[in-house]
Design a protein around this motif. Structure first.
Motif, PDB file in Angstrom:
ATOM      1  N   ALA A  15       0.840  -1.208   0.000  1.00 48.59           N
ATOM      2  CA  ALA A  15       0.000   0.000   0.000  1.00 48.59           C
ATOM      3  C   ALA A  15       0.875   1.258   0.000  1.00 48.59           C
ATOM      4  O   ALA A  15       0.537   2.261  -0.642  1.00 48.59           O
ATOM      5  CB  ALA A  15      -0.929  -0.007   1.210  1.00 48.59           C
ATOM      6  N   TYR A  16       2.005   1.211   0.705  1.00 51.90           N
ATOM      7  CA  TYR A  16       2.932   2.351   0.726  1.00 51.90           C
ATOM      8  C   TYR A  16       3.503   2.594  -0.664  1.00 51.90           C
ATOM      9  O   TYR A  16       3.602   3.743  -1.126  1.00 51.90           O
ATOM     10  CB  TYR A  16       4.044   2.071   1.731  1.00 51.90           C
ATOM     11  CG  TYR A  16       5.107   3.139   1.798  1.00 51.90           C
ATOM     12  CD1 TYR A  16       4.819   4.402   2.318  1.00 51.90           C
ATOM     13  CD2 TYR A  16       6.399   2.884   1.339  1.00 51.90           C
ATOM     14  CE1 TYR A  16       5.804   5.380   2.377  1.00 51.90           C
ATOM     15  CE2 TYR A  16       7.383   3.863   1.394  1.00 51.90           C
ATOM     16  CZ  TYR A  16       7.076   5.107   1.919  1.00 51.90           C
ATOM     17  OH  TYR A  16       8.038   6.078   1.974  1.00 51.90           O
ATOM     18  N   ALA A  17       3.876   1.513  -1.351  1.00 45.65           N
ATOM     19  CA  ALA A  17       4.405   1.647  -2.710  1.00 45.65           C
ATOM     20  C   ALA A  17       3.340   2.207  -3.653  1.00 45.65           C
ATOM     21  O   ALA A  17       3.641   3.026  -4.533  1.00 45.65           O
ATOM     22  CB  ALA A  17       4.902   0.290  -3.211  1.00 45.65           C
ATOM     23  N   TYR A  18       2.092   1.758  -3.494  1.00 43.93           N
ATOM     24  CA  TYR A  18       0.999   2.305  -4.299  1.00 43.93           C
ATOM     25  C   TYR A  18       0.884   3.819  -4.106  1.00 43.93           C
ATOM     26  O   TYR A  18       0.704   4.573  -5.074  1.00 43.93           O
ATOM     27  CB  TYR A  18      -0.324   1.654  -3.906  1.00 43.93           C
ATOM     28  CG  TYR A  18      -0.524   0.239  -4.403  1.00 43.93           C
ATOM     29  CD1 TYR A  18       0.166  -0.265  -5.485  1.00 43.93           C
ATOM     30  CD2 TYR A  18      -1.449  -0.604  -3.775  1.00 43.93           C
ATOM     31  CE1 TYR A  18      -0.024  -1.555  -5.934  1.00 43.93           C
ATOM     32  CE2 TYR A  18      -1.648  -1.910  -4.211  1.00 43.93           C
ATOM     33  CZ  TYR A  18      -0.941  -2.372  -5.293  1.00 43.93           C
ATOM     34  OH  TYR A  18      -1.142  -3.652  -5.732  1.00 43.93           O
ATOM     35  N   ARG A  19       0.973   4.260  -2.853  1.00 48.96           N
ATOM     36  CA  ARG A  19       0.835   5.697  -2.574  1.00 48.96           C
ATOM     37  C   ARG A  19       1.968   6.492  -3.210  1.00 48.96           C
ATOM     38  O   ARG A  19       1.737   7.591  -3.746  1.00 48.96           O
ATOM     39  CB  ARG A  19       0.805   5.933  -1.060  1.00 48.96           C
ATOM     40  CG  ARG A  19      -0.420   5.369  -0.357  1.00 48.96           C
ATOM     41  CD  ARG A  19      -0.495   5.832   1.093  1.00 48.96           C
ATOM     42  NE  ARG A  19      -1.459   5.053   1.831  1.00 48.96           N
ATOM     43  CZ  ARG A  19      -1.163   4.012   2.595  1.00 48.96           C
ATOM     44  NH1 ARG A  19       0.103   3.639   2.742  1.00 48.96           N
ATOM     45  NH2 ARG A  19      -2.102   3.354   3.239  1.00 48.96           N
ATOM     46  N   LEU A  20       3.189   5.977  -3.127  1.00 48.77           N
ATOM     47  CA  LEU A  20       4.329   6.681  -3.726  1.00 48.77           C
ATOM     48  C   LEU A  20       4.197   6.804  -5.235  1.00 48.77           C
ATOM     49  O   LEU A  20       4.673   7.776  -5.828  1.00 48.77           O
ATOM     50  CB  LEU A  20       5.625   5.945  -3.387  1.00 48.77           C
ATOM     51  CG  LEU A  20       6.094   5.985  -1.930  1.00 48.77           C
ATOM     52  CD1 LEU A  20       7.400   5.213  -1.791  1.00 48.77           C
ATOM     53  CD2 LEU A  20       6.271   7.415  -1.439  1.00 48.77           C
ATOM     54  N   ALA A  21       3.540   5.827  -5.852  1.00 45.43           N
ATOM     55  CA  ALA A  21       3.439   5.809  -7.320  1.00 45.43           C
ATOM     56  C   ALA A  21       2.244   6.595  -7.844  1.00 45.43           C
ATOM     57  O   ALA A  21       2.108   6.758  -9.061  1.00 45.43           O
ATOM     58  CB  ALA A  21       3.358   4.368  -7.811  1.00 45.43           C
ATOM     59  N   GLN A  22       1.373   7.076  -6.932  1.00 44.23           N
ATOM     60  CA  GLN A  22       0.210   7.831  -7.379  1.00 44.23           C
ATOM     61  C   GLN A  22       0.639   9.091  -8.128  1.00 44.23           C
ATOM     62  O   GLN A  22       1.579   9.780  -7.735  1.00 44.23           O
ATOM     63  CB  GLN A  22      -0.669   8.232  -6.180  1.00 44.23           C
ATOM     64  CG  GLN A  22      -1.234   7.063  -5.393  1.00 44.23           C
ATOM     65  CD  GLN A  22      -2.237   6.244  -6.183  1.00 44.23           C
ATOM     66  OE1 GLN A  22      -3.233   6.758  -6.678  1.00 44.23           O
ATOM     67  NE2 GLN A  22      -1.959   4.954  -6.284  1.00 44.23           N
ATOM     68  N   GLY A  23      -0.036   9.386  -9.206  1.00 44.33           N
ATOM     69  CA  GLY A  23       0.262  10.601  -9.968  1.00 44.33           C
ATOM     70  C   GLY A  23       1.476  10.495 -10.871  1.00 44.33           C
ATOM     71  O   GLY A  23       1.907  11.498 -11.454  1.00 44.33           O
ATOM     72  N   SER A  24       2.033   9.304 -11.027  1.00 46.64           N
ATOM     73  CA  SER A  24       3.211   9.135 -11.880  1.00 46.64           C
ATOM     74  C   SER A  24       2.862   9.156 -13.360  1.00 46.64           C
ATOM     75  O   SER A  24       3.736   9.350 -14.209  1.00 46.64           O
ATOM     76  CB  SER A  24       3.918   7.818 -11.539  1.00 46.64           C
ATOM     77  OG  SER A  24       3.063   6.717 -11.797  1.00 46.64           O
ATOM     78  N   GLY A  25       1.577   8.921 -13.678  1.00 43.09           N
ATOM     79  CA  GLY A  25       1.179   8.876 -15.076  1.00 43.09           C
ATOM     80  C   GLY A  25       1.565   7.593 -15.773  1.00 43.09           C
ATOM     81  O   GLY A  25       1.531   7.516 -17.001  1.00 43.09           O
ATOM     82  N   LYS A  26       1.938   6.561 -14.987  1.00 43.58           N
ATOM     83  CA  LYS A  26       2.299   5.269 -15.565  1.00 43.58           C
ATOM     84  C   LYS A  26       1.489   4.163 -14.890  1.00 43.58           C
ATOM     85  O   LYS A  26       0.953   4.358 -13.798  1.00 43.58           O
ATOM     86  CB  LYS A  26       3.794   5.003 -15.402  1.00 43.58           C
ATOM     87  CG  LYS A  26       4.665   5.960 -16.196  1.00 43.58           C
ATOM     88  CD  LYS A  26       6.132   5.577 -16.079  1.00 43.58           C
ATOM     89  CE  LYS A  26       6.999   6.508 -16.912  1.00 43.58           C
ATOM     90  NZ  LYS A  26       8.437   6.145 -16.844  1.00 43.58           N
ATOM     91  N   ILE A  27       1.435   3.007 -15.541  1.00 38.39           N
ATOM     92  CA  ILE A  27       0.661   1.887 -15.015  1.00 38.39           C
ATOM     93  C   ILE A  27       1.526   0.632 -14.955  1.00 38.39           C
ATOM     94  O   ILE A  27       2.562   0.552 -15.610  1.00 38.39           O
ATOM     95  CB  ILE A  27      -0.599   1.618 -15.867  1.00 38.39           C
ATOM     96  CG1 ILE A  27      -0.215   1.366 -17.327  1.00 38.39           C
ATOM     97  CG2 ILE A  27      -1.595   2.748 -15.740  1.00 38.39           C
ATOM     98  CD1 ILE A  27      -1.396   1.053 -18.224  1.00 38.39           C
ATOM     99  N   ILE A  28       1.082  -0.339 -14.142  1.00 38.26           N
ATOM    100  CA  ILE A  28       1.819  -1.581 -13.945  1.00 38.26           C
ATOM    101  C   ILE A  28       1.615  -2.488 -15.161  1.00 38.26           C
ATOM    102  O   ILE A  28       0.504  -2.597 -15.685  1.00 38.26           O
ATOM    103  CB  ILE A  28       1.341  -2.280 -12.665  1.00 38.26           C
ATOM    104  CG1 ILE A  28       1.519  -1.346 -11.460  1.00 38.26           C
ATOM    105  CG2 ILE A  28       2.090  -3.589 -12.436  1.00 38.26           C
ATOM    106  CD1 ILE A  28       0.886  -1.865 -10.194  1.00 38.26           C
ATOM    107  N   SER A  29       2.677  -3.155 -15.599  1.00 40.70           N
ATOM    108  CA  SER A  29       2.572  -4.066 -16.740  1.00 40.70           C
ATOM    109  C   SER A  29       1.576  -5.182 -16.451  1.00 40.70           C
ATOM    110  O   SER A  29       1.516  -5.690 -15.322  1.00 40.70           O
ATOM    111  CB  SER A  29       3.945  -4.671 -17.047  1.00 40.70           C
ATOM    112  OG  SER A  29       4.852  -3.660 -17.421  1.00 40.70           O
ATOM    113  N   PRO A  30       0.761  -5.576 -17.434  1.00 36.55           N
ATOM    114  CA  PRO A  30      -0.321  -6.537 -17.191  1.00 36.55           C
ATOM    115  C   PRO A  30       0.139  -7.902 -16.702  1.00 36.55           C
ATOM    116  O   PRO A  30      -0.596  -8.581 -15.986  1.00 36.55           O
ATOM    117  CB  PRO A  30      -1.026  -6.636 -18.553  1.00 36.55           C
ATOM    118  CG  PRO A  30      -0.039  -6.119 -19.552  1.00 36.55           C
ATOM    119  CD  PRO A  30       0.783  -5.111 -18.824  1.00 36.55           C
ATOM    120  N   GLU A  31       1.370  -8.332 -17.042  1.00 39.46           N
ATOM    121  CA  GLU A  31       1.807  -9.667 -16.621  1.00 39.46           C
ATOM    122  C   GLU A  31       2.029  -9.761 -15.113  1.00 39.46           C
ATOM    123  O   GLU A  31       2.150 -10.862 -14.574  1.00 39.46           O
ATOM    124  CB  GLU A  31       3.093 -10.070 -17.352  1.00 39.46           C
ATOM    125  CG  GLU A  31       4.259  -9.141 -17.143  1.00 39.46           C
ATOM    126  CD  GLU A  31       4.384  -8.088 -18.246  1.00 39.46           C
ATOM    127  OE1 GLU A  31       5.531  -7.701 -18.543  1.00 39.46           O
ATOM    128  OE2 GLU A  31       3.353  -7.683 -18.784  1.00 39.46           O
TER     129      GLU A  31
END
Length: 275
Positions: free
Chosen positions: A103-119
């Motif tokens: 959850a902490y990593a999710y918060r840090l990545a918010q607003g990055s404009g990128k998404i996690i690879s589907p695999e």
């Protein structure tokens, strides 16, 4: 006698002591076994090849699925945002076994404009929808900003669409810990709706749980919360809950309690540069 029993008996006793006579095979498998029998070099080879064929049929299903059981799958939609690089996408996957770091990593990545690879999405989705995960609602909310169109498509393929139940349904079936988490989250999104949710089963909750839920009103507290908190202060049977309500009213600058305190203190306080 089932299909596999004569195969097992012949394997245990050996083909020299037990003649393997296949029977009760489906028609399509029997045709294959007959062909193997005609080409096998000896009885042992015949047993091995027949056992392998029976195993493959067993795993695949004796009969093909009917057309009515086939579910058509639409092509996944194209993405609009770029993916994180492989190392960063893998990092989320590696953290999926932790309780708070993901959850902490999710918060840090918010607003990055990128998404996690589907695999790397499937284990993250399963964790976010796992009823035994106390942070599942928070992770679900954060994950939505880090996945694209294919994630929503994948959730439907995984049969998790029904898990997106309404707020009220989730509240009714949630544990006390889950309710606290939900209430805190809803206070950040829609404080008025969260207050109505708290009113729903307020009187039926034990005193200690009422107190913990009431504490959640600290988030985005406003004048709109005053009436409910005042009612709690005046009518609740628990002294602990009353004290929490009093502290919450003191956090509202224009509440009746704060205004009354100001009236009582006006004219009795003197101050200068040092005091």
């Amino acid at each position: 006698m089932n299909v596999t029993e004569p195969i097992i008996q012949a394997a245990l006793l050996g083909t020299a002591n037990r003649e393997f006579v296949p029977g009760a095979f489906p028609e399509s498998l029997q045709t294959l076994v007959d062909g193997i029998h005609g080409k096998a070099e000896d009885t042992e080879s015949f047993l091995y090849m027949t056992a392998a064929s029976a195993f493959a049929y067993r795993r695949a299903g004796w009969e093909p699925a009917g057309a009515e059981g086939i579910v058509p799958v639409k092509t996944a939609p194209e993405e609009e945002l770029p993916y994180f690089d492989k190392d960063r996408s893998q990092l989320f996957s590696r953290l999926h076994g932790t309780r708070y770091m993901l959850a902490y990593a999710y918060r840090l990545a918010q607003g990055s404009g990128k998404i996690i690879s589907p695999e790397y999405l499937q284990p993250l989705i399963r964790r976010a929808y796992d009823r035994n995960n106390p942070l599942r609602f928070e992770e679900r909310r954060l994950l939505k900003n880090l996945v694209g169109n294919r994630c929503l498509w994948l959730i439907r393929q995984m049969g998790l669409v029904g898990e997106e139940c309404g707020i009220t349904d989730s509240w009714d079936t949630a544990t006390h810990g889950e309710r606290k988490e939900m209430l805190a989250r809803f206070r950040q999104q829609d404080s008025a709706a969260a207050l109505e949710l708290l009113r729903k089963d307020w009187k039926s909750e034990p005193a200690n749980q009422r107190n913990e839920l009431l504490e959640c009103l600290r988030i985005n507290i406003s004048k709109a919360d005053e009436l409910f908190i005042q009612e709690v202060l005046e009518s609740d049977r628990s002294s602990i809950v009353k004290e929490t309500a009093r502290k919450l009213l003191c956090m509202i600058p224009d509440s009746a309690m704060v205004m009354r305190c100001c009236e009582l203190l006006r004219g009795h306080i003197r101050h200068n540069m040092l005091t």
